[in-house]
Scaffold this motif. Structure first.
Motif, short mmCIF file in Angstrom:
data_model
loop_
_atom_site.label_atom_id
_atom_site.label_comp_id
_atom_site.label_asym_id
_atom_site.label_seq_id
_atom_site.Cartn_x
_atom_site.Cartn_y
_atom_site.Cartn_z
N PRO B 279 0.82 -1.22 0.00
CA PRO B 279 0.00 0.00 0.00
C PRO B 279 0.86 1.26 0.00
N GLY B 280 0.43 2.27 -0.76
CA GLY B 280 1.19 3.50 -0.88
C GLY B 280 1.45 4.18 0.44
N GLN B 281 0.50 4.04 1.39
CA GLN B 281 0.64 4.71 2.67
C GLN B 281 1.90 4.27 3.42
N VAL B 282 2.31 3.00 3.22
CA VAL B 282 3.50 2.51 3.90
C VAL B 282 4.69 3.39 3.54
N PHE B 283 4.79 3.74 2.24
CA PHE B 283 5.90 4.58 1.81
C PHE B 283 5.76 6.00 2.34
#
Lengths: 350, 317
Positions: B279-283
């Motif tokens: 998921p993009g949020q992890v980055f």
């Protein structure tokens, strides 16, 4: 030449009057940008007042908005009293809300009477756990808790968004990133028919009374105040600073977590990533307005909630941006800080 | 492509370093501004709001027809004004620097948003301005990798480098720098020398806040070319963490901010590389987690200015 000398004690009248004068000063200062923007200042302020308290419905809306602010205000008041600057109530609120929907939306089978208690316990625990990290980093390594709690707010909001797009996403939500709804038996019921104000308000008021008793009438409260007033002397007196700080962190984070539970179980019914309109940060203003006194958090939260609710109504009618509410609230914080000086010092002309 | 080859490819590419420096630029201004305030003994948590106000003010000036450099000056003046508020409350009045700073952030942010809404009551998408263009300096192109990466940068980035050199020089080599450092370590000694502790601290906070605001202005005038709500996204708080990480030394602050920019550019590339697998949020979380990690890393040996957050009153010690 004015000199300031320390007061030995502050008259009660002054302690009651200064927050009021500070708020009036904030309103006067906020009138400057309003006037510069060409807005009708008196109409706007009158609109805020009637929008906040002009009708029974307006009053219940203000009470609804005050509910999360009571929790976050208490969270800040207790922590700041021990000089633990928890600026992470926003994140703790969201993690508490996430924990609330995790146990309260039917994914875990619970007997119906246990759903609401489970929601509250889970939200408290989630908020407390989130605050534990920054508190331990402060006591163990001396890392400034303001910066860590602020940074964690961003991490938690992203985490909640990730969960709402992933495992927590409601398959019936029409594709929107929102959680499954809280079960009916887990809801904090409305206090009046056709009004939004809910039982979370009673919970918040109970928390304010409990916090007042804790801070004023118990040994723990005495220790908390001692650590806040003079850490070195407290250590000398044999008070375990680490233990007190960790306890305060748990209470403060837990209260902020309850704000999240109260919003999802009492107002929204499910979790979205725009649950809070800066309630965590507004809690700092509420606590400062209240002079960090738990019972005084109640009128302070009502005032801040009234400004926000009133400004929304006023903005629809008069067309002045409702960011004026944020402006008034921010100025109130700065004015109260300055006003606090007059509580501690007496001006003397010489 | 193997992981090692991906890394080698990345670190050897001019576009990666160009992105790293671009991402680092607002942090360079922010960390330098925070460093000036804190070396003089004042923690300025108004930084996040000053970023927002600087971003809005600089952008609005240009949108209303001013030149880009005028816009930068407007941003700096805006920052200085909020810095003055913070300084007056925390230095002569000695109020809590933590709570006042948060108050200044709330004040500056809400005033910026209010002004934006007043200036543009009904806009659907944020209007764009013509931003700073790359400052293609001819002598750079001959240097491999770093040359083209630097050539892609705009004038404010060079301004940030120049300010770093200036501040490092002033702090290390001038009587003013000595007085500023002393006022953050031992204000009583400064007063004994007949210098004004309060004047020095107020001056440092005002100057530091002006520099911080330039970081915000970079966002609207060189990076995104428009003003968005919540566009600063905690960059100010990251700068406060970076200042601790840098032990309040300009050289280390410069390297720290650039490393941070490189890491951020790296996670953006990685995000593209792994696609939707993570998921993009992890980055997006990584910069904040990295800042916390940096604080923990240096916690044991953090060499705080001795009088940081300690108000000074004449005749007291």
């Amino acid at each position: 030449m004015i000199r300031f000398e320390p007061r030995t004690r502050t008259p009660l009248a002054l302690r009651l009057l200064l927050p009021v004068l500070s708020v009036l000063a904030a309103l006067a200062l906020a009138a400057i940008p309003l006037a510069l923007a060409g807005a009708p200042v008196w109409t706007a302020y009158a609109g805020i007042a009637t929008g906040a308290a002009g009708s029974l419905f307006a009053l219940t809306e203000t009470l609804t908005r005050a509910t999360p602010l009571l929790f976050t205000g208490l969270a800040a008041a207790i922590a700041f009293r021990a000089r633990l600057f928890n600026i992470g109530a926003e994140g703790q609120l969201y993690l508490g809300a996430l924990a609330a929907v995790a146990v309260g939306s039917g994914a875990i089978a619970l007997p119906p009477p246990l759903v609401l208690p489970a929601i509250l316990v889970a939200a408290f625990a989630a908020g407390a756990l989130l605050m534990l990290g920054p508190a331990l980093l402060k006591t163990r390594l001396g890392v400034d808790e303001v910066v860590t709690t602020l940074l964690l707010n961003f991490v938690v909001l992203l985490f909640v968004q990730m969960m709402l797009e992933g495992p927590f996403k409601d398959p019936m939500g029409g594709g929107w990133p929102q959680s499954e709804p809280i079960l009916p038996e887990g809801a904090l019921p409305p206090l009046f028919e056709r009004m939004r104000v809910h039982a979370g308000l009673l919970l918040a008021l109970a928390a304010a009374i409990a916090a007042q008793v804790l801070m004023g009438r118990t040994t723990l409260g005495l220790k908390i105040r001692a650590v806040g007033d003079n850490p070195a002397a407290s250590r000398f007196a044999g008070i375990g600073i680490t233990g007190v700080t960790v306890t305060v962190a748990v209470l403060s984070g837990g209260l902020a977590g309850l704000a999240g539970a109260s919003e999802v179980a009492g107002l929204k019914g499910y979790l979205t990533s725009d649950l809070s309109r800066g309630f965590g940060y507004a809690g700092i203003v509420v606590a400062t307005l209240a002079g960090l006194q738990p019972l005084a958090v109640v009128p302070a939260a009502l005032f801040v909630a009234g400004i926000f609710v009133g400004a929304d109504t006023m903005s629809r009618q008069v067309g002045v941006s409702n960011y004026v509410a944020d402006l008034i609230v921010a100025l109130a914080l700065l004015c109260v800080l300055v006003g606090g000086l007059f509580q501690r010092y007496r001006p003397r002309w010489s | 492509m193997t992981n090692a080859a991906f890394l080698v490819d990345l670190v050897g590419s001019a576009s990666f370093w160009s992105a790293a420096i671009r991402i680092a630029t607002p942090l360079l201004f922010g960390v330098l501004g925070a460093l000036i305030c804190e070396r003089a003994g004042v923690l300025n948590l108004g930084i996040e709001g000053i970023f927002t106000a600087g971003a809005m003010a600089g952008w609005l000036a240009v949108y209303l027809g001013a030149g880009l450099w005028t816009g930068l000056a407007v941003a700096a003046l805006t920052g200085a004004a909020f810095g003055l508020v913070h300084a007056l409350l925390t230095v002569p009045l000695g109020l809590s620097q933590h709570v006042t700073g948060i108050g200044v952030t709330l004040f500056a942010t809400s005033l910026a948003y209010f002004t934006y809404r007043v200036a543009l009551p009904n806009v659907a998408s944020p209007p764009r301005i013509e931003p700073f263009g790359p400052l293609d300096l001819p002598f750079l192109s001959s240097i491999p990798v770093i040359g083209p990466a630097l050539a892609a940068q705009t004038a404010p980035t060079w301004l940030a480098f120049a300010l770093f050199a200036l501040v490092a020089l002033v702090l290390a080599r001038t009587p003013l720098g000595l007085a500023l450092r002393a006022v953050g370590e031992n204000p009583a000694a400064v007063e004994a020398q007949g210098l004004g502790v309060h004047a020095l601290r107020i001056g440092a906070v005002v100057a530091g806040s002006a520099v911080m605001a330039l970081g915000g202005a970079f966002l609207t005038m060189s990076a995104f070319n428009a003003f968005f709500f919540e566009m600063t996204a905690g960059r100010g708080w990251i700068c406060i963490a970076l200042t601790v990480f840098a032990s309040w030394k300009p050289g280390r602050a410069l390297v720290g901010a650039l490393l941070f920019g490189a890491f951020d550019a790296f996670q953006l590339r990685l995000q593209h590389q792994v696609g939707g697998a993570v998921p993009g949020q992890v980055f997006l979380m990584l910069p904040y987690l990295l800042s916390i990690a940096a604080l923990i890393l240096v916690a044991r040996r953090a060499d705080y200015p001795k009088a940081l957050m300690v108000p000074y009153f004449k005749g007291s010690r």
